[in-house]
Design a protein around this motif. Structure first.
Motif, PDB file in Angstrom:
ATOM      1  N   SER A  17      16.891  68.767  54.159  1.00 14.85           N
ATOM      2  CA  SER A  17      16.599  70.159  53.954  1.00 14.85           C
ATOM      3  C   SER A  17      16.146  70.742  53.038  1.00 14.85           C
ATOM      4  O   SER A  17      15.826  70.428  51.640  1.00 14.85           O
ATOM      5  N   ARG A  18      14.745  71.834  53.058  1.00 12.80           N
ATOM      6  CA  ARG A  18      14.984  72.779  52.033  1.00 12.80           C
ATOM      7  C   ARG A  18      15.393  73.152  50.784  1.00 12.80           C
ATOM      8  O   ARG A  18      15.678  72.865  49.776  1.00 12.80           O
ATOM      9  N   GLU A  19      16.821  73.626  52.008  1.00 14.38           N
ATOM     10  CA  GLU A  19      17.777  73.719  50.698  1.00 14.38           C
ATOM     11  C   GLU A  19      18.741  73.450  50.108  1.00 14.38           C
ATOM     12  O   GLU A  19      19.682  72.876  49.235  1.00 14.38           O
ATOM     13  N   ALA A  20      19.295  71.670  50.251  1.00 16.26           N
ATOM     14  CA  ALA A  20      19.903  70.882  49.801  1.00 16.26           C
ATOM     15  C   ALA A  20      19.046  70.494  48.864  1.00 16.26           C
ATOM     16  O   ALA A  20      17.935  70.472  48.380  1.00 16.26           O
ATOM     17  N   ARG A  21      20.702  70.556  47.788  1.00 16.96           N
ATOM     18  CA  ARG A  21      20.120  70.265  46.707  1.00 16.96           C
ATOM     19  C   ARG A  21      20.546  68.510  46.578  1.00 16.96           C
ATOM     20  O   ARG A  21      21.995  68.885  46.829  1.00 16.96           O
ATOM     21  N   GLY A  22      20.441  67.920  45.172  1.00 21.02           N
ATOM     22  CA  GLY A  22      20.782  66.586  44.878  1.00 21.02           C
ATOM     23  C   GLY A  22      20.545  66.107  43.138  1.00 21.02           C
ATOM     24  O   GLY A  22      18.824  66.619  43.369  1.00 21.02           O
ATOM     25  N   ASP A  23      21.170  66.011  42.469  1.00 25.08           N
ATOM     26  CA  ASP A  23      20.942  65.280  41.805  1.00 25.08           C
ATOM     27  C   ASP A  23      21.369  64.154  40.891  1.00 25.08           C
ATOM     28  O   ASP A  23      22.819  64.038  41.185  1.00 25.08           O
ATOM     29  N   ALA A  24      20.989  63.119  40.522  1.00 22.18           N
ATOM     30  CA  ALA A  24      21.421  61.408  39.869  1.00 22.18           C
ATOM     31  C   ALA A  24      21.518  61.345  38.756  1.00 22.18           C
ATOM     32  O   ALA A  24      20.386  61.425  37.853  1.00 22.18           O
ATOM     33  N   ASN A  25      22.460  61.105  37.885  1.00 23.55           N
ATOM     34  CA  ASN A  25      22.226  60.981  36.659  1.00 23.55           C
ATOM     35  C   ASN A  25      22.592  59.639  35.890  1.00 23.55           C
ATOM     36  O   ASN A  25      24.107  59.954  36.347  1.00 23.55           O
ATOM     37  N   PRO A  26      21.847  58.513  35.910  1.00 21.88           N
ATOM     38  CA  PRO A  26      22.522  57.361  35.511  1.00 21.88           C
ATOM     39  C   PRO A  26      22.770  57.374  33.945  1.00 21.88           C
ATOM     40  O   PRO A  26      21.935  58.197  32.949  1.00 21.88           O
ATOM     41  N   ILE A  27      23.553  56.738  32.654  1.00 21.51           N
ATOM     42  CA  ILE A  27      23.910  57.336  31.889  1.00 21.51           C
ATOM     43  C   ILE A  27      24.152  56.132  31.229  1.00 21.51           C
ATOM     44  O   ILE A  27      25.623  55.109  32.140  1.00 21.51           O
ATOM     45  N   LEU A  28      23.714  55.407  30.372  1.00 23.98           N
ATOM     46  CA  LEU A  28      23.837  53.772  29.492  1.00 23.98           C
ATOM     47  C   LEU A  28      24.585  54.236  28.191  1.00 23.98           C
ATOM     48  O   LEU A  28      23.648  55.166  27.161  1.00 23.98           O
ATOM     49  N   LEU A  29      25.663  53.420  27.646  1.00 22.32           N
ATOM     50  CA  LEU A  29      26.280  54.269  26.367  1.00 22.32           C
ATOM     51  C   LEU A  29      26.503  52.163  25.601  1.00 22.32           C
ATOM     52  O   LEU A  29      27.126  52.323  25.532  1.00 22.32           O
ATOM     53  N   ILE A  30      25.523  52.691  25.136  1.00 26.07           N
ATOM     54  CA  ILE A  30      25.638  51.097  24.398  1.00 26.07           C
ATOM     55  C   ILE A  30      26.445  50.653  22.904  1.00 26.07           C
ATOM     56  O   ILE A  30      25.662  51.711  22.407  1.00 26.07           O
ATOM     57  N   ASP A  31      27.427  50.748  22.347  1.00 27.48           N
ATOM     58  CA  ASP A  31      27.835  50.354  21.103  1.00 27.48           C
ATOM     59  C   ASP A  31      28.129  48.678  20.763  1.00 27.48           C
ATOM     60  O   ASP A  31      29.060  48.085  19.636  1.00 27.48           O
ATOM     61  N   GLU A  32      27.750  47.979  21.436  1.00 25.87           N
ATOM     62  CA  GLU A  32      27.527  46.659  21.021  1.00 25.87           C
ATOM     63  C   GLU A  32      26.443  46.114  21.226  1.00 25.87           C
ATOM     64  O   GLU A  32      25.775  45.799  22.351  1.00 25.87           O
ATOM     65  N   ASN A  33      26.399  44.469  20.612  1.00 32.90           N
ATOM     66  CA  ASN A  33      24.744  43.874  20.269  1.00 32.90           C
ATOM     67  C   ASN A  33      25.542  42.692  21.698  1.00 32.90           C
ATOM     68  O   ASN A  33      26.643  42.433  22.714  1.00 32.90           O
ATOM     69  N   ASP A  34      24.640  41.776  22.310  1.00 32.09           N
ATOM     70  CA  ASP A  34      24.726  40.280  22.682  1.00 32.09           C
ATOM     71  C   ASP A  34      25.163  41.008  24.214  1.00 32.09           C
ATOM     72  O   ASP A  34      26.394  40.871  24.599  1.00 32.09           O
TER      73      ASP A  34
END
Length: 432
Positions: free
Chosen positions: A351-368
């Motif tokens: 519906s027009r009044e409905a709201r949704g949000d998708a937030n993908p987050i990648l946090l990388i502290d290593e190589n390989d």
């Protein structure tokens, strides 16, 4: 800031502990947590204000009578228990465990399946080792501290080394009536090489205004395989906080299936710490919102061990004025070489009044390492609707087909047929 000392004083917490005949160390933890609740802040959530949500206006303890059989429970509550798999069943209503059954064959193998108060007395060292020490701690924020101070009842499930259980453990936490506050706590310990499934339902009456502040802690030992399904169907006036925390060992295999299908306000936080090398973790979640639902749902995997793999799949459907935030976080820590983490979050708005949000987050502290993400937010494609309706389907039938196709990647992978049917039925009811 909420003055929790005025709402829940040391005497009330002490009486709660003594009524459950808890050992002194557990009472002391409660009192420490109460003190922390008075000075800690509410958690800060992405794009969701919760400062006006009801977290403290409730009756903290409401005792209930035990039942001799699940047949004594109302039909709409009993349907959350699969009649075909009643070897291991635990039911708690409000503050009280009211029913427990464990097959003698499992008890003889050393399986522990009992309320937390009994476990704290009879298996003190085990409970003391795991309960709110590593997975979730009382000093995280105000809501965690309130849970640690006021939890009542709760379940301890312990499966010994190399024990395999075919029939799932069934757990039901039921909030009944108005003005009640419940603090369910599920503590699961899977020793090395064990294998089992858990189906946990968290429910309340449709018109309930309950406050639910729950926690699930899971410890998956080396080479253990654990699958946990957690289904939440709380009423329109409820506020639910659900924290799920898991720690996995070497070559462990973990699968979370989460259905956040509440009608009220929801905070859902699922965090997996992959501490052993070579582990595998999957989080599959579905949320469907209707009416004026407000929810913030976060799935997090933190890779600490090398060669660990994770997959987060989340689907959300919003209608009416419902609003939901889906957060996916993959964190690869320093030292987690050759880790692989992927995630995908998708939201469909009806519906027009409905709201949704998708937030993908990648946090990388290593190589390989390898990591990837995908996200989408959108409405039903009118071309799809036109095509289906041109084939003779009504608008409602066409919409239903599209919605179940959207959630299918999660729903179809649920291995428990009764749970799939239950989730499908709730989705049908919410979509009207």
């Amino acid at each position: 800031m909420i003055d929790t000392e005025q709402l829940f004083d040391r005497q009330a917490v002490t009486q709660l502990s003594q009524s459950q005949q808890e050992p002194d160390w557990l009472l002391q933890r409660r009192l420490n947590a109460l003190e922390q609740a008075g000075r800690l802040n509410l958690p800060k959530l992405e794009k969701t204000r919760i400062d006006r949500w009801n977290f403290t206006n409730f009756e903290p303890v409401r005792q209930e009578k035990a039942v001799a059989s699940t047949d004594e429970m109302p039909e709409d509550i009993r349907r959350f228990i699969s009649a075909e798999d009643e070897d291991s069943v635990f039911v708690q209503k409000n503050s009280s465990p009211v029913f427990r059954r464990l097959a003698e064959s499992l008890e003889s193998k050393g399986v522990i399946f009992t309320d937390l108060a009994t476990a704290a007395r009879e298996h003190e060292e085990l409970v003391k080792k795991y309960f709110m020490t590593d997975a979730i701690r009382s000093d995280e924020h105000k809501l965690a501290a309130l849970h640690a101070a006021l939890f009542s009842g709760g379940l301890f499930l312990y499966v010994p080394k190399n024990v395999s259980v075919d029939v799932p453990f069934q757990v039901l936490f039921w909030a009944g009536g108005n003005g009640v506050g419940t603090f369910p706590h599920l503590l699961v310990v899977a020793e090395t090489g064990s294998e089992f499934n858990v189906v946990a339902n968290f429910v309340s009456d449709r018109e309930s205004d309950a406050v639910i502040n729950g926690a699930v802690e899971v410890f998956v030992g080396d080479n253990a395989r654990v699958r946990i399904a957690s289904l939440h169907t709380q009423g329109e006036g409820t506020t639910e906080v659900a924290y799920r925390r898991t720690v996995t060992g070497r070559d462990a295999d973990l699968e979370w299936i989460v259905g956040d299908l509440n009608f009220g306000r929801t905070i859902s936080d699922n965090t997996v710490h992959m501490k052993g090398t070579g582990g595998n973790a999957r989080i599959k979640s579905i949320t469907v919102g209707s009416g004026e639902l407000r929810s913030n749902i976060t799935s997090t995997v933190r890779h600490w061990g090398a060669r660990t793999e994770s997959d987060i799949t989340a689907r959300g459907v919003m209608k009416d004025q419902a609003q939901s935030i889906l957060n996916g976080i993959t964190k690869i820590e320093k030292g987690a070489k050759q880790a692989n983490g992927v995630q995908a979050e998708k939201v469909l708005m009806l519906s027009r009044e409905a709201r949704g949000d998708a937030n993908p987050i990648l946090l990388i502290d290593e190589n390989d390492v390898q990591a990837g993400h995908a996200a989408s937010v959108g409405r039903i494609d009118p071309i799809q609707m036109f095509y289906l309706m041109s084939r003779g389907l009504s608008r409602r039938e066409a919409e239903r087909l599209i919605i179940f196709g959207f959630v299918g990647p999660v729903l179809d992978t649920i291995p428990f047929e009764s749970l799939r049917e239950r989730i499908s039925g709730i989705i049908e009811r919410k979509l009207g």
